[in-house]
Design an enzyme around this catalytic site. Structure first.
Site, PDB file in Angstrom:
ATOM      1  N   HIS B 111      -3.508  -6.596 -14.056  1.00 27.84           N
ATOM      2  CA  HIS B 111      -2.780  -6.280 -12.825  1.00 27.84           C
ATOM      3  C   HIS B 111      -2.538  -7.571 -12.050  1.00 27.84           C
ATOM      4  CE1 HIS B 111      -1.967  -4.638  -8.813  1.00 27.84           C
ATOM      5  NE2 HIS B 111      -1.770  -3.475  -9.388  1.00 27.84           N
ATOM      6  N   ASP B 236       3.267   4.143 -10.328  1.00 26.51           N
ATOM      7  CA  ASP B 236       2.699   3.363  -9.226  1.00 26.51           C
ATOM      8  C   ASP B 236       2.471   4.223  -7.988  1.00 26.51           C
ATOM      9  OD1 ASP B 236       1.522   1.008  -8.465  1.00 26.51           O
ATOM     10  OD2 ASP B 236       3.335   0.107  -7.681  1.00 26.51           O
TER      11      ASP B 236
END
Lengths: 276, 276
Positions: B111, B236
């Site tokens: 990430h 997301d």
């Protein structure tokens, strides 16, 4: 530049070193380089046009040399090589040079150069020297560097200040087209001092070229994001094979009208060329 | 995860701060975070699966925590947040953790996290603080940072050392698909210690997700470069609207078979999910 864009070539010197020598020497050297290039162009006026080399360490002198190169030597723009003294062109020091380009209506081609030492250390060091060198420059890093250069010019308000300024970016736009929507979504709400949504500056004041990157996916993405009106063909000769470049465009799955724009008519307009 | 990929969610904490506190505290905190996440998953086993948070400052402890998270808590992988102590995962210090992931055959999701201070200063500083902050992170810079992270792992031989390791990258591959051919052309000839051409590592040992980037051009380019077999859908949520995410994939101009792969079957295989 014929119907497939390879008969007239834009010449320039990759004089990246001009930002690393004393400013006074750079000014004299830039003049000499441009005079030499002008002679080549004069000897083959149906074949070559020139882009100026500028002594960016002295932006006032760079502005004067750009004016000379365009008005006296007949050049069609200038080539900028990455940072000067760790500054990008959003730095207010460069305004004289940008203003001259905007006034003369000649584009600036922002060519990649090796990233700053701090960035090279943080991102590209630690491998075999040949690997790190390629990773930091033409294999990856200098494309990021050039994309950031152009985005900083947007965020710094350069294109509001000079709405007639046009930028040229190689390598299908130095990463920008792939993430333009992301950049726009994130930055437009916070860049409140700008007059337009951030993506508009890319769409209205930049052109991109392939610079010898001849695979279809980045070309098609650039067509979707930017459109044929904003693509100028380039072969990156002699680093890439000009014949391959021509074949790529001839076989590209786009319309004949778009091929004409990309191959020559966009360049004719932007560079004010009169071709037979 | 149903046929359109939004009924089972992968949960993880964005515990980027774990790389900034003393290692001993990070080890205890990671255990507590993972235990808490496991409880949520246990309470909704038909709805959630978990990715582990790891104390990367202590790679041996991170390896043990990953093993515990997978074998005891039933987690399906781990989430890594950018650099640890200015090092990327190509640093040999991280081998115990990578070896455990490879042995357990669970993927690591890299990430984005804010770039190193030196990079922020060189590339993103000098604007309104809100502009610089967005430009350095989700608007541009942390995507470059994460792409470089993955490329460094290729060049450092991580995927030769752990051929069963799989990496997950968000945001359509963090810039890599757009320039993969360029990277391959430049780096394969010089990265002589690697066993495969450099692009193969991306094509064989990485998966990408959209992470809420729902415009067609990057999706189509990723399909062309990487193929449907290597794309895992992601919304997301809660940063993006889940309904928009579903509509984007439903309307995408790709085959029903490819939609099934992207929506759920790739994830079922990679994460070893048994869905009804």
């Amino acid at each position: 530049m014929d119907a497939m864009g390879i008969d007239v070539q834009v010449l320039s010197h990759t004089a990246a070193g001009l930002a690393q020598i004393p400013a006074a020497e750079a000014v004299a050297l830039a003049r000499a380089i441009n005079d030499q290039l002008a002679e080549t162009v004069r000897n083959h006026p149906d074949r070559f046009v020139g882009f100026a080399t500028l002594p960016t360490l002295d932006p006032e002198a760079a502005a004067r040399e750009l004016e000379r190169a365009v008005t006296v030597l007949g050049f069609k723009g200038a080539m900028i090589y990455g940072q000067t003294n760790n500054s990008f062109l959003d730095d207010s020091a460069f305004r004289p040079m940008l203003e001259t380009a905007a006034t003369l209506e000649v584009p600036l081609y922002v060519h990649p150069a090796p990233p700053a030492r701090a960035v090279q250390d943080a991102y590209y060091a630690g491998f075999d020297p040949a690997v790190s060198a390629s990773f930091a420059t033409f294999g990856w890093g200098w494309h990021l560097d050039t994309g950031i250069h152009a985005l900083r010019m947007i965020l710094g308000g350069v294109f509001d200040r000079y709405p007639s300024l046009q930028l040229l970016l190689g390598h299908w736009g130095e990463m920008i087209p792939f993430y333009l929507a992301r950049f726009a979504e994130a930055l437009t709400p916070v860049a409140r001092q700008l007059q337009r949504p951030v993506a508009d500056y890319f769409l209205q004041q930049m052109y991109v070229t392939p610079s010898g990157m001849f695979t279809l996916p980045p070309f098609l993405l650039t067509m979707q994001v930017l459109g044929a009106e904003r693509i100028l063909y380039s072969a990156d000769y002699p680093f890439q094979d000009g014949g391959q470049a021509r074949a790529f465009l001839e076989r590209a799955p786009i319309s004949p009208a778009d091929k004409e724009k990309i191959a020559h008519s966009n360049a004719e307009k932007l560079l004010k060329l009169s071709l037979l």
